[in-house]
Design a protein around this motif. Structure first.
Motif, mmCIF file in Angstrom:
data_model
loop_
_atom_site.group_PDB
_atom_site.id
_atom_site.type_symbol
_atom_site.label_atom_id
_atom_site.label_comp_id
_atom_site.label_asym_id
_atom_site.label_seq_id
_atom_site.Cartn_x
_atom_site.Cartn_y
_atom_site.Cartn_z
ATOM 1 N N THR A 1 -20.758 -38.159 52.121
ATOM 2 C CA THR A 1 -20.910 -39.471 52.742
ATOM 3 C C THR A 1 -22.352 -39.652 53.190
ATOM 4 O O THR A 1 -23.012 -38.696 53.597
ATOM 5 C CB THR A 1 -19.981 -39.639 53.956
ATOM 6 O OG1 THR A 1 -20.385 -38.734 54.988
ATOM 7 C CG2 THR A 1 -18.530 -39.365 53.573
ATOM 8 N N TYR B 1 -18.660 -34.162 47.362
ATOM 9 C CA TYR B 1 -18.537 -35.583 47.691
ATOM 10 C C TYR B 1 -19.156 -35.764 49.069
ATOM 11 O O TYR B 1 -18.656 -35.230 50.067
ATOM 12 C CB TYR B 1 -17.071 -36.007 47.667
ATOM 13 C CG TYR B 1 -16.444 -35.796 46.301
ATOM 14 C CD1 TYR B 1 -16.426 -36.811 45.360
ATOM 15 C CD2 TYR B 1 -15.910 -34.553 45.951
ATOM 16 C CE1 TYR B 1 -15.878 -36.604 44.095
ATOM 17 C CE2 TYR B 1 -15.367 -34.340 44.695
ATOM 18 C CZ TYR B 1 -15.351 -35.368 43.773
ATOM 19 O OH TYR B 1 -14.820 -35.155 42.526
ATOM 20 N N THR C 1 -17.986 -29.875 42.409
ATOM 21 C CA THR C 1 -18.461 -31.202 42.800
ATOM 22 C C THR C 1 -18.403 -31.371 44.314
ATOM 23 O O THR C 1 -17.401 -31.049 44.953
ATOM 24 C CB THR C 1 -17.620 -32.303 42.138
ATOM 25 O OG1 THR C 1 -17.623 -32.119 40.717
ATOM 26 C CG2 THR C 1 -18.187 -33.677 42.445
ATOM 27 N N ALA D 1 -10.811 -40.235 46.110
ATOM 28 C CA ALA D 1 -11.523 -39.875 47.328
ATOM 29 C C ALA D 1 -11.078 -40.836 48.418
ATOM 30 O O ALA D 1 -11.096 -42.055 48.224
ATOM 31 C CB ALA D 1 -13.030 -39.950 47.132
ATOM 32 N N LEU E 1 -20.948 -43.369 49.235
ATOM 33 C CA LEU E 1 -20.498 -42.039 48.825
ATOM 34 C C LEU E 1 -21.319 -41.562 47.634
ATOM 35 O O LEU E 1 -21.479 -42.293 46.652
ATOM 36 C CB LEU E 1 -19.014 -42.095 48.444
ATOM 37 C CG LEU E 1 -18.360 -40.798 47.984
ATOM 38 C CD1 LEU E 1 -18.244 -39.826 49.152
ATOM 39 C CD2 LEU E 1 -16.984 -41.071 47.387
ATOM 40 N N VAL F 1 -14.824 -37.943 54.392
ATOM 41 C CA VAL F 1 -14.256 -38.039 53.041
ATOM 42 C C VAL F 1 -13.414 -36.814 52.758
ATOM 43 O O VAL F 1 -13.739 -35.707 53.187
ATOM 44 C CB VAL F 1 -15.373 -38.183 51.968
ATOM 45 C CG1 VAL F 1 -16.320 -36.986 51.993
ATOM 46 C CG2 VAL F 1 -14.773 -38.366 50.574
ATOM 47 N N ILE G 1 -21.727 -38.491 44.712
ATOM 48 C CA ILE G 1 -20.995 -37.439 44.006
ATOM 49 C C ILE G 1 -22.023 -36.532 43.339
ATOM 50 O O ILE G 1 -22.835 -36.995 42.525
ATOM 51 C CB ILE G 1 -20.025 -38.047 42.983
ATOM 52 C CG1 ILE G 1 -19.043 -38.983 43.699
ATOM 53 C CG2 ILE G 1 -19.280 -36.952 42.226
ATOM 54 C CD1 ILE G 1 -18.143 -39.759 42.770
ATOM 55 N N VAL H 1 -12.406 -41.256 41.711
ATOM 56 C CA VAL H 1 -13.586 -40.461 41.388
ATOM 57 C C VAL H 1 -13.447 -39.706 40.072
ATOM 58 O O VAL H 1 -14.402 -39.090 39.603
ATOM 59 C CB VAL H 1 -13.917 -39.462 42.521
ATOM 60 C CG1 VAL H 1 -14.370 -40.203 43.765
ATOM 61 C CG2 VAL H 1 -12.736 -38.564 42.829
ATOM 62 N N VAL I 1 -11.031 -35.423 49.201
ATOM 63 C CA VAL I 1 -10.645 -35.705 47.829
ATOM 64 C C VAL I 1 -9.291 -35.076 47.550
ATOM 65 O O VAL I 1 -9.053 -33.912 47.885
ATOM 66 C CB VAL I 1 -11.704 -35.185 46.832
ATOM 67 C CG1 VAL I 1 -11.246 -35.379 45.398
ATOM 68 C CG2 VAL I 1 -13.029 -35.899 47.065
#
Length: 401
Positions: free
Chosen positions: A219, A217, A215, A258, A225, A251, A227, A272, A253
């Motif tokens: 910005t 993430y 995954t 996050a 945000l 960002v 995903i 998240v 995680v």
């Protein structure tokens, strides 16, 4: 923003580095600040934080006491916009001056090893093995051999659709925040011939990203945000989007959260992962599956699991729970509502056999049907239209309503 243990370290442009206690992520609390820096990027290795201080260079701090950051040293390179730590070397991206390799064996005595002036503006940087990969703005991805960090040499590059600002590397893939082109994925199995394999365009400008497993993430500055599922790197798919109260700058995680640096709103924390787990009750509980304004009257649930898991549904956000058998039978809610969540309870059927579920499917029905299609039927002089709608709870087989 960077996270280490129960603290987040937030680069506050023109206002230094702030230490925030995130042991309770719902109520983050600032516990320290070090003023006097224009902190662009923070990277932590052990008890030392390395800060890309834009108008100065690379600065190091002792963070063994997170509430009281202690200055250790600085290497003045005039400009620093990114930093990546690998062993005893810091790789610092320096915008129009390419990137620099800095010896951090002694964090209090940082010294230059070498540099390479890339053709673009070096924004983000990451390494894998003996190769340094640079997000080089309009010049896309640049790959460099750093077998000898004192003499980086170019290997190859690939132009991206947008302007590359940040990069994370995993295996044979590089994932880039590519400004107005969103996420760009590049095959780096041969660093001398990087090959663009996919893009995933999202609204806004994508400047920073983090990668956790399959995954990304991402910005998107004014668009919060995004995903993105990259389990198939050739076909990235947006899974979710979260609007935030300000422009998103960075960002990271950690676990289910996050941590997002927002321009004027400081640190924003976003859950998240779509689950919570109560270890004392052996139960798991979802975030809202449906939180529309329409009243939910009935639902059914099917799973692929072993026999040691039981299920409950709530239509009113967890105020009232109802036991549901996972066999696909419709159940009317005793207390209807408009916020559907599920809860599971896990037991051990026998020693060594963990409760396991590999698939969960929930169907629910509102009090009223939802119109999904109205279209004209061609070649009938406008006399007929085709209408489609979802069933209401009054239409489902087996529902008492």
């Amino acid at each position: 923003v960077e996270v280490a243990g129960t603290c987040a370290y937030l680069g506050d442009i023109d206002n230094g580095v702030r230490t925030i206690d995130i042991s309770d992520p719902v109520n983050p609390l600032q516990i320290g600040v070090y003023y006097g820096l224009d902190a662009e990027v923070i990277s932590i290795a052990g008890d030392v934080a390395y800060v890309a201080d834009y108008p100065v260079g690379l600065t190091s701090f002792d963070v063994s006491d997170p509430a009281n950051l202690t200055f250790l040293g600085v290497y003045d390179s005039d400009v620093a916009v990114g930093v990546y730590i690998s062993g005893n070397v810091a790789y610092v991206s320096a915008d129009a001056w390419g990137f620099k390799t800095i010896d951090i064996t002694d964090p209090a005595a940082l010294s230059l090893l070498g540099d390479y002036n890339t053709p673009g503006y070096a924004k983000g940087i990451a390494t894998a093995g003996d190769v340094a990969y640079v997000a080089d703005s309009k010049m896309g991805l640049r790959a460099h051999s750093v077998t000898d960090p004192s003499t980086p040499t170019v290997l190859g590059g690939a132009i991206t659709p947008g302007s590359a600002y940040d990069i994370h590397v995993a295996g044979d893939m590089a994932f880039l925040a590519d400004r107005d082109s969103g996420l760009t994925v590049i095959d780096i199995s041969d660093p001398s011939m990087p090959a663009l394999i996919a893009s995933c365009v999202v609204p806004g400008f994508s400047y920073k990203l983090d990668l956790e497993g399959d995954t990304v993430y991402l910005t998107s500055y004014a668009d919060g945000l995004h995903i993105i599922d990259v389990s198939d790197p050739g076909t990235p798919v947006v899974q979710a989007h979260c609007e935030l109260p300000d422009l998103t700058r960075d960002v990271v995680v950690a676990g289910e959260m996050a941590f997002v640096a927002a321009e004027y709103e400081g640190l924003q924390v976003v859950r998240v992962a779509q689950h919570e787990f109560d270890t004392t009750k052996n139960s798991g509980r979802s975030n809202p599956v449906d939180n529309s304004d329409d009243t939910i009257l009935a639902a059914r649930l099917t799973t692929t699991q072993n026999d040691s898991i039981t299920w409950e549904l709530s239509a009113d956000g967890g105020a009232n729970w109802q036991r549901i058998l996972p066999e696909g039978t419709w159940h009317d809610f005793v207390v209807p509502g408009n916020e559907l969540i599920w809860r599971s309870t896990h037991a051990w059927a026998e020693p060594g056999v963990n409760p396991a579920v590999s698939e969960l499917e929930i169907h629910w029905a509102y009090a009223y049907p939802v119109l999904s299609l109205v279209e004209d039927i061609p070649n009938d002089q406008g006399r007929q239209v085709r209408v489609a709608w979802t069933k209401s709870a009054y239409d489902v087989l087996g529902s008492a309503t």
